[in-house]
Design a protein around this motif. Structure first.
Motif, PDB file in Angstrom:
ATOM      1  N   GLY A 229     -23.627  41.343  21.072  1.00  0.00           N
ATOM      2  CA  GLY A 229     -23.116  40.369  20.114  1.00  0.00           C
ATOM      3  C   GLY A 229     -22.500  39.470  21.513  1.00  0.00           C
ATOM      4  N   THR A 230     -22.333  40.586  22.345  1.00  0.00           N
ATOM      5  CA  THR A 230     -21.269  39.504  23.799  1.00  0.00           C
ATOM      6  C   THR A 230     -22.098  39.550  24.703  1.00  0.00           C
ATOM      7  N   ASP A 231     -21.468  38.206  25.532  1.00  0.00           N
ATOM      8  CA  ASP A 231     -22.994  37.526  26.937  1.00  0.00           C
ATOM      9  C   ASP A 231     -22.175  37.141  27.415  1.00  0.00           C
ATOM     10  N   VAL A 232     -22.155  36.627  29.232  1.00  0.00           N
ATOM     11  CA  VAL A 232     -21.979  35.778  29.983  1.00  0.00           C
ATOM     12  C   VAL A 232     -21.235  34.670  29.898  1.00  0.00           C
ATOM     13  N   LEU A 233     -19.999  34.465  30.215  1.00  0.00           N
ATOM     14  CA  LEU A 233     -20.478  32.733  29.880  1.00  0.00           C
ATOM     15  C   LEU A 233     -19.700  32.145  31.197  1.00  0.00           C
ATOM     16  N   GLU A 234     -18.707  32.816  31.871  1.00  0.00           N
ATOM     17  CA  GLU A 234     -18.407  32.623  33.001  1.00  0.00           C
ATOM     18  C   GLU A 234     -18.497  33.426  34.129  1.00  0.00           C
ATOM     19  N   MET A 235     -18.749  33.641  35.676  1.00  0.00           N
ATOM     20  CA  MET A 235     -18.247  34.559  36.453  1.00  0.00           C
ATOM     21  C   MET A 235     -18.472  33.693  38.220  1.00  0.00           C
ATOM     22  N   LYS A 236     -17.615  34.626  39.142  1.00  0.00           N
ATOM     23  CA  LYS A 236     -17.453  33.693  40.400  1.00  0.00           C
ATOM     24  C   LYS A 236     -17.182  35.147  41.103  1.00  0.00           C
ATOM     25  N   PRO A 237     -17.399  34.799  42.393  1.00  0.00           N
ATOM     26  CA  PRO A 237     -17.324  35.748  43.486  1.00  0.00           C
ATOM     27  C   PRO A 237     -15.716  35.780  42.915  1.00  0.00           C
ATOM     28  N   VAL A 238     -14.900  37.021  43.703  1.00  0.00           N
ATOM     29  CA  VAL A 238     -13.141  36.846  44.062  1.00  0.00           C
ATOM     30  C   VAL A 238     -13.274  37.577  44.905  1.00  0.00           C
ATOM     31  N   ASP A 239     -12.095  38.027  45.297  1.00  0.00           N
ATOM     32  CA  ASP A 239     -10.958  39.439  46.530  1.00  0.00           C
ATOM     33  C   ASP A 239     -11.510  40.459  45.775  1.00  0.00           C
ATOM     34  N   GLY A 240     -12.108  41.726  46.427  1.00  0.00           N
ATOM     35  CA  GLY A 240     -12.513  42.883  45.661  1.00  0.00           C
ATOM     36  C   GLY A 240     -13.704  42.907  44.026  1.00  0.00           C
ATOM     37  N   GLY A 241     -14.359  41.478  44.031  1.00  0.00           N
ATOM     38  CA  GLY A 241     -15.461  42.465  43.152  1.00  0.00           C
ATOM     39  C   GLY A 241     -15.985  40.983  42.560  1.00  0.00           C
ATOM     40  N   THR A 242     -16.233  40.543  41.179  1.00  0.00           N
ATOM     41  CA  THR A 242     -16.743  39.201  40.620  1.00  0.00           C
ATOM     42  C   THR A 242     -15.978  38.996  39.285  1.00  0.00           C
ATOM     43  N   TRP A 243     -15.482  37.753  38.998  1.00  0.00           N
ATOM     44  CA  TRP A 243     -14.657  37.827  37.832  1.00  0.00           C
ATOM     45  C   TRP A 243     -15.049  37.364  36.782  1.00  0.00           C
ATOM     46  N   VAL A 244     -15.239  38.118  35.827  1.00  0.00           N
ATOM     47  CA  VAL A 244     -16.359  37.539  34.362  1.00  0.00           C
ATOM     48  C   VAL A 244     -15.770  37.248  33.426  1.00  0.00           C
ATOM     49  N   LYS A 245     -16.188  35.843  32.725  1.00  0.00           N
ATOM     50  CA  LYS A 245     -15.380  35.696  30.812  1.00  0.00           C
ATOM     51  C   LYS A 245     -16.852  36.127  30.550  1.00  0.00           C
ATOM     52  N   SER A 246     -16.416  36.768  29.490  1.00  0.00           N
ATOM     53  CA  SER A 246     -17.614  36.618  28.653  1.00  0.00           C
ATOM     54  C   SER A 246     -17.437  36.127  27.302  1.00  0.00           C
ATOM     55  N   THR A 247     -18.314  35.765  26.494  1.00  0.00           N
ATOM     56  CA  THR A 247     -18.298  34.893  24.672  1.00  0.00           C
ATOM     57  C   THR A 247     -17.704  35.232  23.979  1.00  0.00           C
ATOM     58  N   ASP A 248     -17.204  36.387  23.795  1.00  0.00           N
ATOM     59  CA  ASP A 248     -15.975  37.050  23.462  1.00  0.00           C
ATOM     60  C   ASP A 248     -14.605  36.656  24.089  1.00  0.00           C
ATOM     61  N   GLY A 249     -14.316  36.547  25.123  1.00  0.00           N
ATOM     62  CA  GLY A 249     -12.910  36.403  25.762  1.00  0.00           C
ATOM     63  C   GLY A 249     -12.051  36.721  26.875  1.00  0.00           C
ATOM     64  N   ARG A 250     -13.473  37.885  26.823  1.00  0.00           N
ATOM     65  CA  ARG A 250     -13.070  39.196  27.225  1.00  0.00           C
ATOM     66  C   ARG A 250     -12.992  38.729  28.839  1.00  0.00           C
ATOM     67  N   GLU A 251     -11.260  39.250  30.122  1.00  0.00           N
ATOM     68  CA  GLU A 251     -12.198  38.587  31.245  1.00  0.00           C
ATOM     69  C   GLU A 251     -11.489  39.576  32.218  1.00  0.00           C
ATOM     70  N   LYS A 252     -12.388  39.801  33.300  1.00  0.00           N
ATOM     71  CA  LYS A 252     -12.591  41.361  34.006  1.00  0.00           C
ATOM     72  C   LYS A 252     -12.881  40.857  35.894  1.00  0.00           C
ATOM     73  N   VAL A 253     -12.448  41.934  36.323  1.00  0.00           N
ATOM     74  CA  VAL A 253     -12.727  41.291  37.423  1.00  0.00           C
ATOM     75  C   VAL A 253     -13.887  43.121  38.209  1.00  0.00           C
ATOM     76  N   TYR A 254     -14.747  42.861  38.710  1.00  0.00           N
ATOM     77  CA  TYR A 254     -15.838  44.305  38.669  1.00  0.00           C
ATOM     78  C   TYR A 254     -16.928  43.761  40.161  1.00  0.00           C
ATOM     79  N   GLU A 255     -16.226  45.226  40.374  1.00  0.00           N
ATOM     80  CA  GLU A 255     -16.737  45.412  41.814  1.00  0.00           C
ATOM     81  C   GLU A 255     -18.235  44.894  41.766  1.00  0.00           C
ATOM     82  N   LYS A 256     -18.560  45.499  40.923  1.00  0.00           N
ATOM     83  CA  LYS A 256     -20.616  44.976  41.200  1.00  0.00           C
ATOM     84  C   LYS A 256     -20.942  44.453  39.429  1.00  0.00           C
ATOM     85  N   VAL A 257     -22.022  43.186  39.523  1.00  0.00           N
ATOM     86  CA  VAL A 257     -22.607  42.654  38.557  1.00  0.00           C
ATOM     87  C   VAL A 257     -23.564  42.488  38.593  1.00  0.00           C
TER      88      VAL A 257
END
Length: 452
Positions: A229-257
């Protein structure tokens, strides 16, 4: 009309190679084949084979933990991708060479080039050459679909996993199909911190509900941070990987997506629509039961037709085409009762109807059991196996079988033979169990857990 070839195949994957080999080697046809990338296609180069080798590699961590309980003195230093990757590449090179030898030995002329259709009997290669063929077979397969948001942020597809120079410390896997779930489990087993998003209510849509729920629970217990029940809402490259904001409001940087949200047929730019070959909504080539398109001289097999997108099905379709057109043996590839396996940890094997499909059509009995298998029970792991049979209450035929267990893919292959032959529940009951095994539960379930 003079033809250079009796058959020209566009695509060197499993379906195209089988069709070419049978047409030339067994039926004496003059065959040419064009492949713009590596011979072997998705399955051999960037799909089934390298993925299964990674499944094997990822399973050793748990096996080493079990080995200690069983009395083995095991020293674990962790997984070394730099050791595994060259051996993987070498194996794929070996298999590609074997595919080429098989074609050459059958008398097929191989062209390492992209081919497109100029008319119903003419193909043009990227080298500038043109050839006329009595029949043309399209076997160009499919490719991973990457939505714009993912492409703009530099996300990976399943093709890219095998080319990694090093494993990431963390990864977000987006998708809930078998490719997404398999890679989530593989990377988790190799020591990567894995998060998985799927926008639907449960992973593995299309499989039996009880089985897919069982797999989801065990994936979570195994260490994958699975969110449905969760999808990607926004994402963009940042230092250290990719910043991702999900549809449930969670935000995190992942090294790879890694996006594994579906595949699309490879039909763009082949000249098909201009020729009158009908394409479906997703770009798939529309064919009849003989794999023939609306243009009589043009056929298509495999994932490019979007029928049953599995390698063994493509092989059957290619073989049936060759026997029908060149062997005077009219043959249709069967698309029912096709067994499949999802190489998660544990695996899911399935053949026939799900409980949901069967109960909408007829009265059924459901036989199901879940238990802790001997090997991992002894090791203290909480793993649970599930076995399930769907039985027609009127004819007593087994309509479907679903297994969640280590080596479920091996077990479901044998169950598929019995179900294809029309085995009844009583046939299963009369079969003496092999003890002690997990599979014996398939023949010892005596009472239905429910009817519908």
């Amino acid at each position: 009309m003079v033809f250079d070839y009796d058959l020209f195949v566009i695509g060197g994957g499993s379906g195209g190679v089988r069709a070419a080999r049978i047409a030339a080697g067994e039926h004496g046809a003059r065959v040419g084949l064009a492949e713009e990338d590596r011979m072997g296609g998705t399955c051999v180069i960037r799909g089934c084979v390298p993925k299964k080798l990674m499944v094997f590699a990822s399973g050793y961590r748990a096996q080493m933990d079990d080995a200690r309980v069983y009395g083995w003195d095991v020293a674990e230093k962790g997984f070394d991708w730099s050791t595994f990757r060259p051996r993987l590449d070498a194996e794929l090179d070996r298999l590609e060479a074997a595919y080429r030898r098989g074609l050459e030995n059958a008398g097929v002329t191989v062209h390492d080039a992209r081919a497109v259709l100029e008319d119903a009997h003419t193909v043009r290669l990227s080298t500038g050459e043109t050839f006329r063929a009595r029949h043309i077979l399209i076997a160009t397969g499919g490719r991973p679909f990457l939505p714009p948001i993912a492409e703009e942020a530099g996300a990976m597809t399943s093709n890219d996993v095998f080319k990694l120079d090093a494993l990431p410390k963390s990864i977000l896997v987006v998708g809930g199909g078998f490719i997404a779930c398999e890679f989530a489990c593989i990377l988790n087993g190799l020591g990567v911190e894995v998060t998985q998003y799927y926008r639907g209510a449960q992973i593995l849509r299309g499989f039996d509900d009880e089985a897919r729920g069982h797999v989801a629970e065990l994936i979570r217990e195994g260490g994958v941070n699975l969110h449905v029940g969760t999808d990607v809402l926004e994402m963009k490259p940042v230092d250290g990987g990719t910043w991702v904001k999900s549809t449930d409001g969670r935000e995190k940087v992942y090294e790879k997506v890694l996006f594994a949200t579906g595949r699309v047929p490879n039909t763009e730019g082949l000249g098909l629509e201009e020729l009158g070959v009908e394409l479906g909504r997703r770009g798939e080539i529309v064919v009849d039961e003989w794999s023939q398109t609306a243009v009589p001289s043009v056929y298509a097999v495999g994932d490019v037709t979007d029928r049953v997108n599995l390698t063994p099905v493509a092989i059957r379709e290619g073989h049936a085409f060759a026997d029908t057109v060149f062997g005077s043996k009219p043959t249709k590839a069967e698309h029912d009762l096709v067994a499949s396996a999802v190489f998660t940890q544990p695996e899911l094997g399935s053949v026939g109807m799900t409980e949901e499909e069967a109960r909408d059509e007829r009265p059924i009995e459901v036989y199901s059991t879940s238990f802790r298998p001997m090997q991992t029970l002894f090791a203290g792991r909480p793993d649970r196996v599930m076995m399930k049979l769907i039985v027609c209450a009127e004819t007593r035929k087994v309509l479907g079988c679903h297994i969640v267990a280590p080596q479920a893919g091996e077990m479901i292959q044998l169950a598929a033979v019995a179900i294809r032959m029309g085995a009844t529940k009583e046939d299963f009951d009369r079969t003496v169990a092999v003890h002690p095994t997990m599979a014996e539960e398939l023949v010892t379930m005596r009472k239905p857990v429910r009817t519908a």
